[in-house]
Enzyme design. Structure first.
Site, mmCIF file in Angstrom:
data_model
loop_
_atom_site.group_PDB
_atom_site.id
_atom_site.type_symbol
_atom_site.label_atom_id
_atom_site.label_comp_id
_atom_site.label_asym_id
_atom_site.label_seq_id
_atom_site.Cartn_x
_atom_site.Cartn_y
_atom_site.Cartn_z
ATOM 1 N N ALA A 128 0.858 -1.193 0.000
ATOM 2 C CA ALA A 128 0.000 0.000 0.000
ATOM 3 C C ALA A 128 0.888 1.234 0.000
ATOM 4 O O ALA A 128 2.030 1.187 0.466
ATOM 5 C CB ALA A 128 -0.909 0.002 1.227
ATOM 6 N N SER A 129 0.349 2.342 -0.544
ATOM 7 C CA SER A 129 1.131 3.571 -0.632
ATOM 8 C C SER A 129 0.255 4.765 -0.279
ATOM 9 O O SER A 129 -0.872 4.872 -0.757
ATOM 10 C CB SER A 129 1.684 3.730 -2.049
ATOM 11 O OG SER A 129 2.391 4.932 -2.177
ATOM 12 N N ILE A 132 2.430 9.932 3.153
ATOM 13 C CA ILE A 132 3.554 10.030 4.088
ATOM 14 C C ILE A 132 4.501 8.840 3.961
ATOM 15 O O ILE A 132 5.717 8.988 4.051
ATOM 16 C CB ILE A 132 3.036 10.115 5.548
ATOM 17 C CG1 ILE A 132 2.093 11.309 5.725
ATOM 18 C CG2 ILE A 132 4.189 10.189 6.537
ATOM 19 C CD1 ILE A 132 2.747 12.645 5.658
ATOM 20 N N ASP A 289 -7.906 7.396 14.284
ATOM 21 C CA ASP A 289 -8.021 7.357 12.817
ATOM 22 C C ASP A 289 -8.739 6.071 12.426
ATOM 23 O O ASP A 289 -8.283 5.313 11.563
ATOM 24 C CB ASP A 289 -6.626 7.432 12.189
ATOM 25 C CG ASP A 289 -6.672 7.794 10.708
ATOM 26 O OD1 ASP A 289 -7.727 8.274 10.246
ATOM 27 O OD2 ASP A 289 -5.665 7.586 10.010
#
EC number: 2.7.-.-
Length: 557
Positions: A128-129, A132, A289
């Protein structure tokens, strides 16, 4: 120069998406008005969208840092309209991954070891990208039993600190300008918002701190059937690289996969609400979050009837002061009991409202917010929405809230959203109430009082010998009339600052006007010396300086 170019690009994007109304009444709006004829406008399709949608599209075009800015801003429902906040929650922090070989080099620099030594394998294609960091799969070298443990490595993007510093510096400049010139700056509090964003991003840039957050949360939920937190591999963790145990699960919003796995969604939804309230009121350490991408469900077939959540991404955690914790729990209980008077009193006792506010007015405002909810089915009642509307109404009475309370509002909204997606008939009140009642009972229990007293005993013993002297000194001052009270008023300081700014503007304007008069006099006298055209050079210099001074005074309005 880069900052000017960046500001220019931001201005073009604002104009293209027809967002210049957001800067109404500021010098920036005047400059944008001059540039408007030279900037192509957005298509009719985009122009027809809501202001929130246009702001979201503009932030996406400006890049990942501004996407993160929008995500953080979406939590500040006390500062921005509800429709804009709702639209900003749709921002997706997904960007093109950076080169896997660059990730290897960052990991090697962070750990001080070659990747081939630190790991048995390291996949250069990321799982995953985000804006940050990005995440890579890896395995650790064999342990004493020959087992190679699967892990994931979170790696900060190259030069991300420099990019963030540049954008934050620009945001600080814009915030200062808005605060000085915008007619509603006292309500928007732009510098406070940017400072909060800067703090949040700084926390996310330290992966060792994120590892510490995960470690604390894991300790609170060790052995729990409700929540699992992956283990931090500290030997392979540093400021720019975080290694965690690899876990497998199903995203909590993938209903089709949950049903295919036979997960009891009703039990899972109730657990989600209990976990959140326990984190807030028992542990005072909550995952802030908690959207569906960061909350998975354990896919172990043996846990179908007793499902368990898996927490991911620990960059943003929340904590409340003991006072806010108590007053928030009491507020919820007052909502349950429809005790509007108590709700109003709690807002004042907590220090969220000025002490001179009229309790009866605040009570009436609370009643107007809550009563419509009580006539709805239980499955439609949202504590988060009640809390948000209460705080929004209370803003009329100069409500002051700590950022952590605002963060809690947003997290509660996310948790309720996840719960209702899992079980549309979820009665959040019925699940939350027993947790809150237990917390309040424990707060007043003799065992807790003794425990708190034992913690403070060393402090009490240290200061006890000084108490007679301090009491005697205070009584002596009262008898002799020497007692003085020092008053420090933020309002007086703000007034003093405003007067100083006004004084500076007046002096600058007078100086500018004087220089223009000097320029006119010199032009009329036709003195000896150099001329530029038919005008003396000193007239040009004096006139230019005077015009610049007047422009500065005008911009500081």
């Amino acid at each position: 120069m880069k900052a000017i170019l960046r500001a220019s690009r931001i201005g073009r994007v604002i104009l293209r998406y027809r967002l210049d109304a957001l800067l109404e009444g500021t010098p920036a709006e005047r400059w944008l008005r001059l540039a408007k004829p030279f900037v192509p406008r957005a298509s009719a399709e985009i122009a027809a969208q809501s202001r929130g949608a246009r702001l979201r599209l503009a932030l996406q075009e400006l890049g990942p840092i501004f996407v993160k800015f929008g995500q953080i801003l979406s939590t500040r429902r006390d500062l921005i309209p509800a429709d804009v906040a709702e639209e900003l929650t749709l921002l997706q922090d997904r960007v093109k991954p950076f080169d896997g070989q660059a990730a290897r080099l960052i990991v090697e620099a962070a750990l001080g070891l070659p990747v081939s030594v630190a790991f048995a394998s390291f996949d250069t294609v990321p799982l995953a990208s985000a804006s940050i960091a990005q995440v890579h799969a890896a395995t650790l070298p064999p342990d004493a039993n020959g087992v190679r443990r699967e892990v994931v490595v979170k790696v900060l993007r190259p030069e991300i600190e420099r990019q963030i510093d540049a954008d934050i510096a620009l945001l600080h400049s814009l915030a200062t300008l808005v605060e000085r010139t915008h007619p509603r700056a006292d309500k928007i509090r732009p510098r406070e918002v940017v400072a909060e964003i800067e703090g949040t991003l700084a926390a996310e840039l330290d992966l060792q701190r994120e590892g510490a957050n995960a470690s604390v949360l894991r300790r609170f939920w060790e052995g729990s059937d409700d929540l699992y937190v992956p283990e931090v591999i500290w030997s392979h963790t540093a400021e720019r690289a975080l290694t965690l145990e690899r876990v497998y699960g199903i995203p909590s919003d993938d209903i089709a996969k949950l049903d295919a796995a036979g997960i009891d969604r009703k039990a899972l939804a109730a657990k989600g609400v209990r976990v959140f309230y326990t984190q807030v009121f028992r542990d005072n350490f909550f995952h802030a979050d908690a959207h569906a991408g960061n909350i998975w469900v354990d896919s172990d077939p043996e846990r179908r009837l007793n499902p368990r959540f898996i927490a991911l991404d620990f960059g943003i955690m929340g904590q409340l002061s003991q006072e806010d914790q108590y007053y928030l729990a009491e507020n919820f209980m007052a909502i349950f009991h429809k005790d509007y008077r108590r709700m109003a009193e709690l807002h004042v006792e907590a220090g969220w409202m000025p002490s001179n506010v009229r309790i009866d007015e605040l009570e009436a405002a609370a009643r107007s917010v809550c009563e419509p909810y009580f006539n709805r089915p239980l499955s439609e009642i949202s504590l988060a929405q009640v809390l948000i509307k209460l705080f929004r109404v209370a803003q009329r009475y100069e409500l002051t809230l700590q950022p952590q309370l605002i963060l809690l509002q947003k997290t509660l909204l996310n948790i309720e959203g996840v719960g209702r997606q899992l079980d549309p008939r979820l009665d959040i009140w019925a699940v939350a109430r027993p947790v809150l009642e237990r917390i309040l009972r424990e707060r007043y229990s003799p065992r807790r009082v003794l425990r708190e007293l034992s913690k403070r005993l060393p402090e009490i013993m240290t200061h006890a010998p000084d108490m007679p002297r301090l009491v005697y000194s205070w009584l002596t001052q009262q008898v002799e009339g020497r007692h003085q009270i020092a008053i420090r008023s933020p309002e007086l300081l703000a007034l003093d600052l405003s007067l100083r700014k006004l004084q500076t503007r007046v002096v600058t304007a007078i100086t500018g006007s004087g220089l223009l008069v000097v320029a006119a006099v010199l032009y009329g006298l036709h003195p000896d010396g150099w001329y530029l055209g038919t005008v003396p050079v000193w007239s040009w210099i004096s006139g230019g300086a005077g015009s610049a001074a007047l422009l500065v005074a005008w911009l500081r309005r």
